[in-house]
Design a protein around this motif. Structure first.
Motif, PDB file in Angstrom:
ATOM      1  N   PRO A 165       0.824  -1.209   0.000  1.00  0.00           N
ATOM      2  CA  PRO A 165       0.000   0.000   0.000  1.00  0.00           C
ATOM      3  C   PRO A 165       0.860   1.261   0.000  1.00  0.00           C
ATOM      4  CG  PRO A 165       0.197  -0.822   2.228  1.00  0.00           C
ATOM      5  CD  PRO A 165       0.961  -1.785   1.351  1.00  0.00           C
ATOM      6  N   PHE A 166       0.257   2.366  -0.435  1.00  0.00           N
ATOM      7  CA  PHE A 166       0.961   3.646  -0.412  1.00  0.00           C
ATOM      8  C   PHE A 166      -0.053   4.771  -0.309  1.00  0.00           C
ATOM      9  CE2 PHE A 166       2.598   7.448  -2.548  1.00  0.00           C
ATOM     10  CZ  PHE A 166       3.812   7.638  -1.901  1.00  0.00           C
ATOM     11  N   LYS A 167       0.167   5.673   0.631  1.00  0.00           N
ATOM     12  CA  LYS A 167      -0.597   6.909   0.731  1.00  0.00           C
ATOM     13  C   LYS A 167       0.391   8.013   1.040  1.00  0.00           C
ATOM     14  CE  LYS A 167      -4.782   8.944   2.677  1.00  0.00           C
ATOM     15  NZ  LYS A 167      -6.026   8.680   3.449  1.00  0.00           N
ATOM     16  N   ALA A 168       0.564   8.913   0.098  1.00  0.00           N
ATOM     17  CA  ALA A 168       1.610   9.925   0.212  1.00  0.00           C
ATOM     18  C   ALA A 168       1.466  10.743   1.482  1.00  0.00           C
ATOM     19  CB  ALA A 168       1.591  10.835  -1.013  1.00  0.00           C
ATOM     20  N   GLN A 169       0.229  11.121   1.800  1.00  0.00           N
ATOM     21  CA  GLN A 169      -0.017  11.929   2.994  1.00  0.00           C
ATOM     22  C   GLN A 169      -1.292  11.450   3.669  1.00  0.00           C
ATOM     23  OE1 GLN A 169      -0.525  16.414   2.708  1.00  0.00           O
ATOM     24  NE2 GLN A 169      -2.541  15.742   3.397  1.00  0.00           N
ATOM     25  N   GLY A 229       0.160  -9.094   3.726  1.00  0.00           N
ATOM     26  CA  GLY A 229       1.021 -10.115   4.330  1.00  0.00           C
ATOM     27  C   GLY A 229       2.454  -9.672   4.476  1.00  0.00           C
ATOM     28  N   ILE A 230       2.685  -8.349   4.600  1.00  0.00           N
ATOM     29  CA  ILE A 230       4.044  -7.828   4.718  1.00  0.00           C
ATOM     30  C   ILE A 230       4.133  -6.894   5.918  1.00  0.00           C
ATOM     31  CG2 ILE A 230       4.574  -8.051   2.266  1.00  0.00           C
ATOM     32  CD1 ILE A 230       3.910  -5.106   1.914  1.00  0.00           C
ATOM     33  N   ALA A 231       5.349  -6.634   6.368  1.00  0.00           N
ATOM     34  CA  ALA A 231       5.558  -5.681   7.466  1.00  0.00           C
ATOM     35  C   ALA A 231       5.339  -4.265   6.958  1.00  0.00           C
ATOM     36  CB  ALA A 231       6.966  -5.830   8.022  1.00  0.00           C
ATOM     37  N   CYS A 232       4.783  -3.426   7.829  1.00  0.00           N
ATOM     38  CA  CYS A 232       4.584  -2.025   7.428  1.00  0.00           C
ATOM     39  C   CYS A 232       5.915  -1.274   7.431  1.00  0.00           C
ATOM     40  CB  CYS A 232       3.576  -1.352   8.348  1.00  0.00           C
ATOM     41  SG  CYS A 232       4.045  -1.289  10.094  1.00  0.00           S
ATOM     42  N   HIS A 233       5.966  -0.190   6.651  1.00  0.00           N
ATOM     43  CA  HIS A 233       7.197   0.586   6.502  1.00  0.00           C
ATOM     44  C   HIS A 233       6.818   2.037   6.255  1.00  0.00           C
ATOM     45  CE1 HIS A 233      11.004   2.013   4.740  1.00  0.00           C
ATOM     46  NE2 HIS A 233      11.564   0.987   5.351  1.00  0.00           N
ATOM     47  N   THR A 234       7.694   2.964   6.637  1.00  0.00           N
ATOM     48  CA  THR A 234       7.392   4.379   6.458  1.00  0.00           C
ATOM     49  C   THR A 234       7.226   4.758   4.990  1.00  0.00           C
ATOM     50  OG1 THR A 234       9.757   4.926   6.480  1.00  0.00           O
ATOM     51  CG2 THR A 234       8.564   5.064   8.573  1.00  0.00           C
ATOM     52  N   ASP A 235       7.823   4.019   4.074  1.00  0.00           N
ATOM     53  CA  ASP A 235       7.651   4.321   2.658  1.00  0.00           C
ATOM     54  C   ASP A 235       6.197   4.177   2.223  1.00  0.00           C
ATOM     55  OD1 ASP A 235      10.297   4.933   2.286  1.00  0.00           O
ATOM     56  OD2 ASP A 235      10.850   2.985   1.444  1.00  0.00           O
ATOM     57  N   MET A 236       5.391   3.461   2.985  1.00  0.00           N
ATOM     58  CA  MET A 236       3.976   3.299   2.662  1.00  0.00           C
ATOM     59  C   MET A 236       3.154   4.530   3.022  1.00  0.00           C
ATOM     60  SD  MET A 236       3.601  -0.603   4.039  1.00  0.00           S
ATOM     61  CE  MET A 236       4.667  -1.921   3.388  1.00  0.00           C
ATOM     62  N   ASN A 237       3.676   5.361   3.903  1.00  0.00           N
ATOM     63  CA  ASN A 237       2.997   6.594   4.319  1.00  0.00           C
ATOM     64  C   ASN A 237       4.058   7.614   4.753  1.00  0.00           C
ATOM     65  OD1 ASN A 237       1.028   7.619   7.202  1.00  0.00           O
ATOM     66  ND2 ASN A 237       1.101   8.524   5.177  1.00  0.00           N
TER      67      ASN A 237
END
Length: 492
Positions: A38-42, A69-77
């Motif tokens: 997933p990705f949400k810029a802001q 099914g993956i670990a979250c990361h700051t690149d996603m938000n």
């Protein structure tokens, strides 16, 4: 190297259901053998989460990562805004605070060019590891006064060449005007990115909208790829605390009544989701003294502005009621900001939260808290009280609490430090978000009021099942094949 175009869900309005659609499509892609992220810029939310590396992102993207099914990361938000009052927000960039800005400053200063570039870099890093990227917009795509400075909707879609799908909430009414207006107010190059329209939250037989589907397609020239029925039997964690308005409730006979104090700046209300699924319990949110008084257990939740929220509950006479209830044998606990409130005093010498430098706490726990500029963000494993079970939670807080006397810690983390204060089984507090996701903690909390412990309930397993149910629901009502074909999805 990215092997398929990003897929993006945007909305005609806030709360159109973008986050849920995004979550379901993330799970569908995982089920079909892809490697989505997933990705949400802001994001703007008080409901945040700690990544494994010890950084902070919006809870919605952590939920969507879980569906992948993956670990979250700051690149996603990469950009998270945490409101700290009517006009100010703390800005979190790549997981760490970079300061506070007013709404005017945020949207006026250099058109957010620096944050836009940072968000683009985060997207590029993410797309090197996963495919396809499932993006989410925010609010409405056609807020013309904000459009030039917007870093999360069509500006981001254009930069990364996403296939965009417009989600409209038919339950709000005015779906034809909102869909047509949202699309027609876009620039021509932006309209070219819109590959489909999803009508969400339809009540009744979806065949009744066949004519409506054709009208929208004739008006816009864009296919309606799905009409998704409204559902109440699938559980996906909410991002927006507006949902708490429907959980005000009141005490019920035959249940352990748990009142959660509804703070104006409440954060991480998802701390209480697992508790709501315990059939022994009735959970409700309130600031009404008569309803608080009827509870067996009162919980002070986390807060983005602890001192302001403490002043708020003081103005309503809640602290004195909580002390009285505890003396009567009822239970009072606090989590994070609520834990800080339960102490003797909170000081803010650098006025990080506002102009109040010192405030008396509720006085249920022998400790004092000082608000600090440093923010602690970490996932934790811990043991609760003297138990052997390894529990999980996370810390996100600014401030340090020091006990005034010898105290019994509530938990001991596996990395070797104590957290919280255990006064007795009816009065304790902790910085640990997610502490009530653990069955052993819930059983301890309820033990004075019930005869039997709950059978084992895994909140994480439950959520995993619900992601699959959501995926099945969307498969039935959205043309997933059309999304795949447009994005040219190919498996890694």
């Amino acid at each position: 190297m990215q092997e398929s175009k990003p897929i993006m869900f945007v909305g005609t309005c806030s709360d159109a259901g973008k986050s849920v659609i995004n979550t379901g499509v993330c799970r569908i892609l995982k089920q079909d053998g892809y490697t989505p992220a997933p990705f949400k810029a802001q994001n703007m939310s008080l409901n945040s989460y700690a990544t494994p590396e010890g950084y902070e992102i919006g809870r919605a993207q952590a939920t969507q990562a879980e569906a992948c099914g993956i670990a979250c990361h700051t690149d996603m938000n990469p950009v998270l805004l945490k409101p700290s009052g009517e006009m100010m927000s703390q800005v979190i960039l790549n997981g760490k605070p970079i300061g506070n800005r007013s709404a005017y400053e945020y949207f006026r200063k250099d058109d957010n060019a620096k944050l836009f570039d940072e968000a683009t870099l985060a997207f590029e890093r993410l797309s090197n590891r996963y495919s396809p990227i499932v993006m989410e917009g925010a609010g409405s795509i056609s807020e013309l006064n904000l459009k030039k400075r917007d870093i999360v909707n069509m500006r981001m879609a254009k930069r990364v060449g996403a296939d965009v799908y417009l989600v409209a909430d038919i339950d709000k009414g005015g779906v034809f005007g909102s869909v047509y207006g949202s699309i027609m107010l876009l620039d021509e190059d932006e309209r070219q990115l819109i590959k489909g329209i999803i009508i969400n939250k339809f009540r009744g037989d979806v065949r009744l909208f066949d004519e409506g589907r054709k009208i929208i397609e004739d008006l816009t020239g864009i296919p309606v790829i799905g009409v998704v029925p409204y559902f109440k039997d699938i559980y996906i964690e909410d991002e927006d605390s507006v949902v708490l308005d429907s959980r005000n409730g009141e005490a019920k006979e035959g249940k352990v009544n748990v009142a959660i104090i509804k703070l104006p700046q409440m954060s991480n209300f998802t701390d209480f989701n697992a508790l709501q699924f315990d059939n022994r319990v009735n959970v409700y949110y309130t600031t009404v003294l008569s309803q608080i008084e009827k509870a067996d257990i009162v919980i002070l939740p986390g807060s983005k502005s602890t001192i302001n929220d403490l002043e708020f509950i003081q103005s309503k006479g809640i602290p004195s009621l909580l002390k009285e209830m505890y003396q009567q044998g009822k239970t009072v606990i606090g989590i994070c900001g609520g834990y800080q409130m339960m102490g003797e005093k909170i000081t803010d010498p650098k006025q990080i939260e506002g102009t109040t430098e010192v405030i008396d706490g509720i006085g249920l726990l022998p400790m004092e808290t000082i608000i600090t500029e440093e923010k602690k963000t970490v996932q934790q494993q811990f043991k609760f009280r003297d138990g052997d079970e390894v529990c999980e939670g996370y810390e996100i807080h600014m401030g340090k609490s020091e006990s005034l006397t010898d105290v019994t810690p509530l938990v001991k983390t596996l990395d070797g430090h104590d957290d919280g204060i255990y006064r007795d089984e009816r009065c304790w507090g902790s910085y640990m978000h997610g502490i009530l996701d653990n069955v052993s903690v819930i059983n301890h909390l309820l033990s004075p009021y019930v005869d039997e412990e709950s059978s084992e309930f895994s909140y994480s397993s439950f959520k995993n099942t619900e992601y699959d149910k959501l995926a099945q629901h969307l498969r039935q009502h959205i043309n997933i094949k059309a999304i795949y074909e447009s994005a040219s999805c190919s498996k890694k």
